[in-house]
Motif scaffolding. Structure first.
Motif, short mmCIF file in Angstrom:
data_model
loop_
_atom_site.label_atom_id
_atom_site.label_comp_id
_atom_site.label_asym_id
_atom_site.label_seq_id
_atom_site.Cartn_x
_atom_site.Cartn_y
_atom_site.Cartn_z
N PRO A 13 0.82 -1.21 0.00
CA PRO A 13 0.00 0.00 0.00
C PRO A 13 0.86 1.26 0.00
O PRO A 13 1.92 1.31 0.63
N GLY A 14 0.40 2.28 -0.73
CA GLY A 14 1.12 3.54 -0.78
C GLY A 14 0.93 4.38 0.47
O GLY A 14 0.13 4.06 1.35
N GLU A 15 1.66 5.47 0.52
CA GLU A 15 1.64 6.34 1.70
C GLU A 15 0.25 6.91 1.95
O GLU A 15 -0.21 6.98 3.09
N ARG A 16 -0.44 7.30 0.89
CA ARG A 16 -1.76 7.89 1.05
C ARG A 16 -2.75 6.89 1.65
O ARG A 16 -3.55 7.23 2.52
N LEU A 17 -2.67 5.66 1.21
CA LEU A 17 -3.55 4.62 1.74
C LEU A 17 -3.21 4.32 3.20
O LEU A 17 -4.10 4.18 4.04
N ARG A 18 -1.93 4.23 3.51
CA ARG A 18 -1.53 3.94 4.90
C ARG A 18 -1.95 5.07 5.83
O ARG A 18 -2.38 4.84 6.97
N TYR A 19 -1.86 6.30 5.35
CA TYR A 19 -2.28 7.45 6.15
C TYR A 19 -3.79 7.42 6.40
O TYR A 19 -4.26 7.76 7.49
N SER A 20 -4.54 6.99 5.41
CA SER A 20 -6.00 7.04 5.50
C SER A 20 -6.57 6.07 6.53
O SER A 20 -7.73 6.22 6.93
N ILE A 21 -5.79 5.08 6.94
CA ILE A 21 -6.32 4.11 7.91
C ILE A 21 -5.82 4.38 9.33
O ILE A 21 -6.08 3.58 10.23
N LEU A 22 -5.14 5.51 9.53
CA LEU A 22 -4.83 5.92 10.91
C LEU A 22 -6.14 6.24 11.62
O LEU A 22 -7.10 6.71 11.00
N PRO A 23 -6.23 6.03 12.92
CA PRO A 23 -7.48 6.33 13.64
C PRO A 23 -7.97 7.75 13.44
O PRO A 23 -9.17 8.00 13.33
N GLN A 24 -7.05 8.72 13.36
CA GLN A 24 -7.44 10.11 13.19
C GLN A 24 -7.85 10.45 11.76
O GLN A 24 -8.37 11.53 11.49
N ILE A 26 -9.36 7.84 9.48
CA ILE A 26 -10.22 6.85 8.84
C ILE A 26 -11.64 7.36 8.61
O ILE A 26 -12.30 6.97 7.64
N ALA A 27 -12.12 8.26 9.47
CA ALA A 27 -13.48 8.77 9.29
C ALA A 27 -13.51 10.17 8.68
O ALA A 27 -14.58 10.72 8.47
N ASP A 28 -12.34 10.71 8.37
CA ASP A 28 -12.28 12.10 7.91
C ASP A 28 -12.68 12.20 6.44
O ASP A 28 -12.09 11.54 5.58
N PRO A 29 -13.67 13.03 6.10
CA PRO A 29 -14.13 13.09 4.71
C PRO A 29 -13.11 13.67 3.75
O PRO A 29 -13.09 13.30 2.57
N VAL A 30 -12.24 14.57 4.21
CA VAL A 30 -11.21 15.13 3.34
C VAL A 30 -10.18 14.07 3.01
O VAL A 30 -9.76 13.92 1.85
N VAL A 31 -9.76 13.30 4.01
CA VAL A 31 -8.80 12.21 3.77
C VAL A 31 -9.41 11.17 2.85
O VAL A 31 -8.75 10.64 1.95
N ARG A 32 -10.69 10.90 3.03
CA ARG A 32 -11.35 9.91 2.17
C ARG A 32 -11.37 10.37 0.72
O ARG A 32 -11.12 9.58 -0.20
N LEU A 36 -9.79 8.37 -2.48
CA LEU A 36 -10.58 7.95 -3.63
C LEU A 36 -10.03 8.48 -4.95
O LEU A 36 -10.31 7.92 -6.01
N SER A 37 -9.24 9.54 -4.88
CA SER A 37 -8.63 10.07 -6.10
C SER A 37 -7.44 9.25 -6.56
O SER A 37 -6.89 9.47 -7.64
N ASP A 38 -7.02 8.27 -5.74
CA ASP A 38 -5.88 7.40 -6.07
C ASP A 38 -6.39 6.00 -6.35
O ASP A 38 -6.58 5.19 -5.44
N SER A 39 -6.61 5.69 -7.59
CA SER A 39 -7.15 4.37 -7.95
C SER A 39 -6.12 3.25 -7.77
O SER A 39 -6.49 2.08 -7.66
N SER A 40 -4.85 3.60 -7.72
CA SER A 40 -3.81 2.58 -7.62
C SER A 40 -3.57 2.12 -6.18
O SER A 40 -3.08 1.02 -5.93
N GLU A 61 -11.88 21.86 0.79
CA GLU A 61 -12.07 21.41 2.16
C GLU A 61 -13.26 22.09 2.80
O GLU A 61 -14.02 21.46 3.55
N SER A 62 -13.45 23.38 2.52
CA SER A 62 -14.61 24.10 3.06
C SER A 62 -15.91 23.42 2.66
O SER A 62 -16.82 23.24 3.48
N ASN A 63 -15.99 23.02 1.39
CA ASN A 63 -17.20 22.36 0.91
C ASN A 63 -17.38 20.99 1.56
O ASN A 63 -18.48 20.62 1.99
N THR A 64 -16.30 20.23 1.64
CA THR A 64 -16.37 18.89 2.19
C THR A 64 -16.76 18.92 3.66
O THR A 64 -17.52 18.07 4.14
#
Length: 297
Positions: A13-24, A26-32, A36-40, A61-64
């Motif tokens: 898994p890449g850095e972005r994916l590993r970062y996204s599963i940190l507890p802080q 995993i639920a964040d809509p901006v991180v999500r 999702l912009s990284d299909s690989s 981010e303001s919109n999200t």
């Protein structure tokens, strides 16, 4: 073994994916959205680039984060907060000083934020509150101690009311925010994380704040910029860092929440937090996008 088995055997898994599963994260809509912009699943994590001046969320981010939810409610919430303090016996004059301090002095540069007479009076209120209610641990987890001659704005009992008001109104109002976000992001207030970005000279295993008032945020972009803000003391050997925690971890120590303060700037969705009064272990979660991630509960 087919090609898919070969792929799975070699894929990491890449850095972005590993970062996204940190507890802080995993639920964040901006991180999500970033994920999702990284299909690989192999992309690096790109941080918000530092820029001088006021740190604000970008339009995405303001919109999200549904920034308008807070913008539309600030006036009403600030009136509710004011009414709560008045109902518990805090005078109009003291409430006006409190509001002016956070709406004007807090956002007007580090010198006024930490050293103006008004902010020193609020910090002295926290000091005296902790001496009365948490004498055994008072001052243990803040580096810059107060000058004893500083005159408090609030009595210890009044400062307790300010803490109580912030804690209670967050419990009352933020579930509505969670309800209108995508249900896959947040379920309860505990899923909301606050963050503090700072370039640290050194990292200690226990959370200690520099001042009696520290800025945390419900946002990500501004925090990433603050983590990359260097001073002459931290430019060489400094550690760009973000400290994250579930909102309840700081909820009893919130001195001000921007949507509860009339005319306070909302661009960081900021929480001003007093230092802890109990030992809080910091967990190191790794380096992502050049910034070191720490978390506490």
């Amino acid at each position: 073994m087919d090609d898919y088995d070969v792929f799975l055997g070699n894929w990491e898994p890449g850095e972005r994916l590993r970062y996204s599963i940190l507890p802080q994260s995993i639920a964040d809509p901006v991180v999500r959205e970033q994920l999702l912009s990284d299909s690989s699943g192999e992309a690096p994590l790109e941080r918000t680039a530092f820029s001088p001046g006021l740190k604000v969320m970008d339009g995405s981010e303001s919109n999200t984060r549904l920034f308008t939810f807070f913008e539309d409610r600030q006036e009403k919430w600030a009136e509710e907060f004011r009414d709560y303090l008045l109902s518990r016996g805090i005078t109009v004059a003291k409430i006006d000083v409190y509001n002016e301090s956070f709406a004007q002095h807090w956002v007007d540069g580090r010198k006024r934020r930490q050293d103006s007479a008004e902010m020193l009076a609020i910090k002295a209120s926290i000091r005296d509150h902790d001496l009365k209610f948490h004498r055994q641990t008072s001052g243990q987890f803040v580096i810059n101690q107060m000058v004893s001659a500083s005159t408090p704005l609030f009595t210890p009992d009044e400062m307790a009311i300010v803490f109580e008001a912030n804690q209670g109104l967050i419990d009352a109002f933020l579930p509505d925010y969670i309800d209108i976000l995508d249900a896959t992001c947040y379920g309860t207030i505990s899923d909301l994380h606050v963050r503090r970005g700072v370039c640290m000279p050194t990292i200690e295993p226990v959370r200690r704040e520099l001042h009696y008032l520290s800025s945390y945020s419900l946002t990500l972009g501004p925090v990433e910029q603050f983590a990359q803000t260097y001073t002459p003391a931290t430019r060489v050997g400094g550690v760009p860092s973000i400290f994250s925690a579930p909102l309840p971890a700081v909820q009893t120590r919130i001195v001000a929440f921007a949507p509860f303060v009339k005319d306070m700037d909302l661009s960081q969705l900021e929480l001003v937090v007093a230092p802890p009064i109990a030992s809080t272990q910091l967990q190191y979660d790794g380096e992502f996008g050049g910034i070191h991630e720490f978390s506490f509960k």
